[in-house]
Write a protein that holds these residues in place. Structure first.
Motif, PDB file in Angstrom:
ATOM      1  N   ILE A 163       0.843  -1.203   0.000  1.00  0.00           N
ATOM      2  CA  ILE A 163       0.000   0.000   0.000  1.00  0.00           C
ATOM      3  C   ILE A 163       0.878   1.254   0.000  1.00  0.00           C
ATOM      4  O   ILE A 163       0.626   2.210  -0.737  1.00  0.00           O
ATOM      5  CB  ILE A 163      -0.940   0.005   1.218  1.00  0.00           C
ATOM      6  N   ILE A 164       1.924   1.224   0.827  1.00  0.00           N
ATOM      7  CA  ILE A 164       2.852   2.367   0.907  1.00  0.00           C
ATOM      8  C   ILE A 164       3.567   2.560  -0.428  1.00  0.00           C
ATOM      9  O   ILE A 164       3.634   3.668  -0.964  1.00  0.00           O
ATOM     10  CB  ILE A 164       3.889   2.159   2.038  1.00  0.00           C
ATOM     11  N   LEU A 165       4.090   1.457  -0.982  1.00  0.00           N
ATOM     12  CA  LEU A 165       4.812   1.522  -2.250  1.00  0.00           C
ATOM     13  C   LEU A 165       3.925   2.023  -3.389  1.00  0.00           C
ATOM     14  O   LEU A 165       4.354   2.822  -4.226  1.00  0.00           O
ATOM     15  CB  LEU A 165       5.373   0.139  -2.617  1.00  0.00           C
ATOM     16  N   LEU A 166       2.687   1.560  -3.409  1.00  0.00           N
ATOM     17  CA  LEU A 166       1.759   1.923  -4.479  1.00  0.00           C
ATOM     18  C   LEU A 166       1.492   3.425  -4.506  1.00  0.00           C
ATOM     19  O   LEU A 166       1.190   3.994  -5.553  1.00  0.00           O
ATOM     20  CB  LEU A 166       0.440   1.163  -4.307  1.00  0.00           C
ATOM     21  N   VAL A 169       5.974   5.112  -5.078  1.00  0.00           N
ATOM     22  CA  VAL A 169       6.836   4.901  -6.245  1.00  0.00           C
ATOM     23  C   VAL A 169       6.007   4.672  -7.514  1.00  0.00           C
ATOM     24  O   VAL A 169       4.781   4.557  -7.454  1.00  0.00           O
ATOM     25  CB  VAL A 169       7.788   3.706  -6.018  1.00  0.00           C
ATOM     26  N   SER A 170       6.688   4.583  -8.640  1.00  0.00           N
ATOM     27  CA  SER A 170       6.007   4.331  -9.918  1.00  0.00           C
ATOM     28  C   SER A 170       5.460   2.905  -9.940  1.00  0.00           C
ATOM     29  O   SER A 170       5.890   2.045  -9.156  1.00  0.00           O
ATOM     30  CB  SER A 170       6.983   4.522 -11.081  1.00  0.00           C
ATOM     31  N   ILE A 171       4.523   2.646 -10.862  1.00  0.00           N
ATOM     32  CA  ILE A 171       3.923   1.320 -10.976  1.00  0.00           C
ATOM     33  C   ILE A 171       4.981   0.262 -11.291  1.00  0.00           C
ATOM     34  O   ILE A 171       4.960  -0.836 -10.739  1.00  0.00           O
ATOM     35  CB  ILE A 171       2.830   1.311 -12.074  1.00  0.00           C
ATOM     36  N   SER A 172       5.921   0.611 -12.166  1.00  0.00           N
ATOM     37  CA  SER A 172       6.983  -0.323 -12.544  1.00  0.00           C
ATOM     38  C   SER A 172       7.853  -0.679 -11.341  1.00  0.00           C
ATOM     39  O   SER A 172       8.175  -1.852 -11.119  1.00  0.00           O
ATOM     40  CB  SER A 172       7.844   0.287 -13.654  1.00  0.00           C
ATOM     41  N   SER A 173       8.221   0.349 -10.549  1.00  0.00           N
ATOM     42  CA  SER A 173       9.047   0.118  -9.354  1.00  0.00           C
ATOM     43  C   SER A 173       8.264  -0.659  -8.309  1.00  0.00           C
ATOM     44  O   SER A 173       8.800  -1.555  -7.649  1.00  0.00           O
ATOM     45  CB  SER A 173       9.510   1.453  -8.770  1.00  0.00           C
ATOM     46  N   TYR A 174       6.975  -0.314  -8.172  1.00  0.00           N
ATOM     47  CA  TYR A 174       6.109  -1.018  -7.214  1.00  0.00           C
ATOM     48  C   TYR A 174       6.064  -2.510  -7.537  1.00  0.00           C
ATOM     49  O   TYR A 174       6.226  -3.356  -6.653  1.00  0.00           O
ATOM     50  CB  TYR A 174       4.694  -0.443  -7.262  1.00  0.00           C
ATOM     51  N   TYR A 175       5.845  -2.835  -8.803  1.00  0.00           N
ATOM     52  CA  TYR A 175       5.732  -4.232  -9.206  1.00  0.00           C
ATOM     53  C   TYR A 175       7.044  -4.983  -8.970  1.00  0.00           C
ATOM     54  O   TYR A 175       7.041  -6.106  -8.459  1.00  0.00           O
ATOM     55  CB  TYR A 175       5.335  -4.330 -10.676  1.00  0.00           C
ATOM     56  N   ALA A 176       8.161  -4.342  -9.324  1.00  0.00           N
ATOM     57  CA  ALA A 176       9.471  -4.982  -9.162  1.00  0.00           C
ATOM     58  C   ALA A 176       9.785  -5.230  -7.692  1.00  0.00           C
ATOM     59  O   ALA A 176      10.151  -6.344  -7.302  1.00  0.00           O
ATOM     60  CB  ALA A 176      10.560  -4.111  -9.791  1.00  0.00           C
ATOM     61  N   ILE A 177       9.620  -4.192  -6.868  1.00  0.00           N
ATOM     62  CA  ILE A 177       9.957  -4.307  -5.437  1.00  0.00           C
ATOM     63  C   ILE A 177       9.038  -5.287  -4.727  1.00  0.00           C
ATOM     64  O   ILE A 177       9.492  -6.165  -3.982  1.00  0.00           O
ATOM     65  CB  ILE A 177       9.894  -2.928  -4.745  1.00  0.00           C
TER      66      ILE A 177
END
Length: 204
Positions: A163-166, A169-177
């Motif tokens: 939830i915090i990441l979403l 950060v960007s969607i691409s970074s969120y998905y990767a992390i």
């Protein structure tokens, strides 16, 4: 010193293995490539299909599927279908958060049953013929309750982090992390569960 080093290497191999590459690294690479080229929806469809395909192929190979893998495939399917219908990429990334929360609720809820969920999963996949002597040990049931609670806490933690990441950060970074960290955390807790069980059941 050498034994400790070998043990650490063995644990790292257990985490960063072929399954990790297939279930975490490859989907991240696929999505990143498509997202960078402005084809986010195509990337999501391919990643979702890949995740479901991995579960299906493992089922065909091993002729068995545990509850966690089944729930993961189900939510990947829901996220994929929901994204295609709504044409909103965010839908696909919200689905794993809902998955973590539901799995946490299932884990905690299973504590009130005769066998908590982790015990069912482990006995189904790893310990199919547990001696009755071990099953009769009072610590045996307590051990699985402790580990089931730990898995519930982990899933809540993962949901909060996502939830915090979403929102940061960007969607691409969120998905990767979230994908890489999720796989690492799950594998690490699986190793901890094995080591803890060995220690706890031998403890006087």
């Amino acid at each position: 010193m050498e034994k400790s080093s070998l043990k650490n290497q063995s644990m790292l191999k257990s985490i960063f293995n072929k399954d990790f590459i297939v279930s975490a690294i490859i989907p991240v690479i696929i999505f990143s490539l498509f997202d960078r080229n402005g084809m986010t929806m195509n990337g999501i469809i391919l990643c979702g299909s890949w995740s479901i395909g991995v579960v299906v192929i493992n089922f065909i190979k091993k002729h068995q599927i545990n509850a966690l893998a089944m729930m993961s495939a189900t939510f990947s399917g829901i996220g994929l279908v929901g994204t295609i219908i709504s044409k909103n990429p965010t839908f696909y990334f919200i689905a794993p958060i809902a998955q973590n929360m539901l799995i946490a609720a299932v884990f905690f809820g299973s504590l009130y049953f005769k066998k908590p969920l982790i015990q069912i999963i482990v006995e189904q996949s790893y310990l199919k013929n547990v001696p009755e002597v071990i099953k009769g040990n009072p610590k045996y049931k307590v051990n699985w309750k402790i580990l089931t609670a730990a898995w519930g806490i982990l899933n809540i933690t993962e949901a909060v982090l996502k939830i915090i990441l979403l929102n940061v950060v960007s969607i691409s970074s969120y998905y990767a992390i979230s994908t890489v960290c999720g796989n690492v955390l799950d594998s690490s807790l699986l190793i901890f569960s094995i080591l803890f069980s060995k220690w706890y059941l031998k403890k006087k």
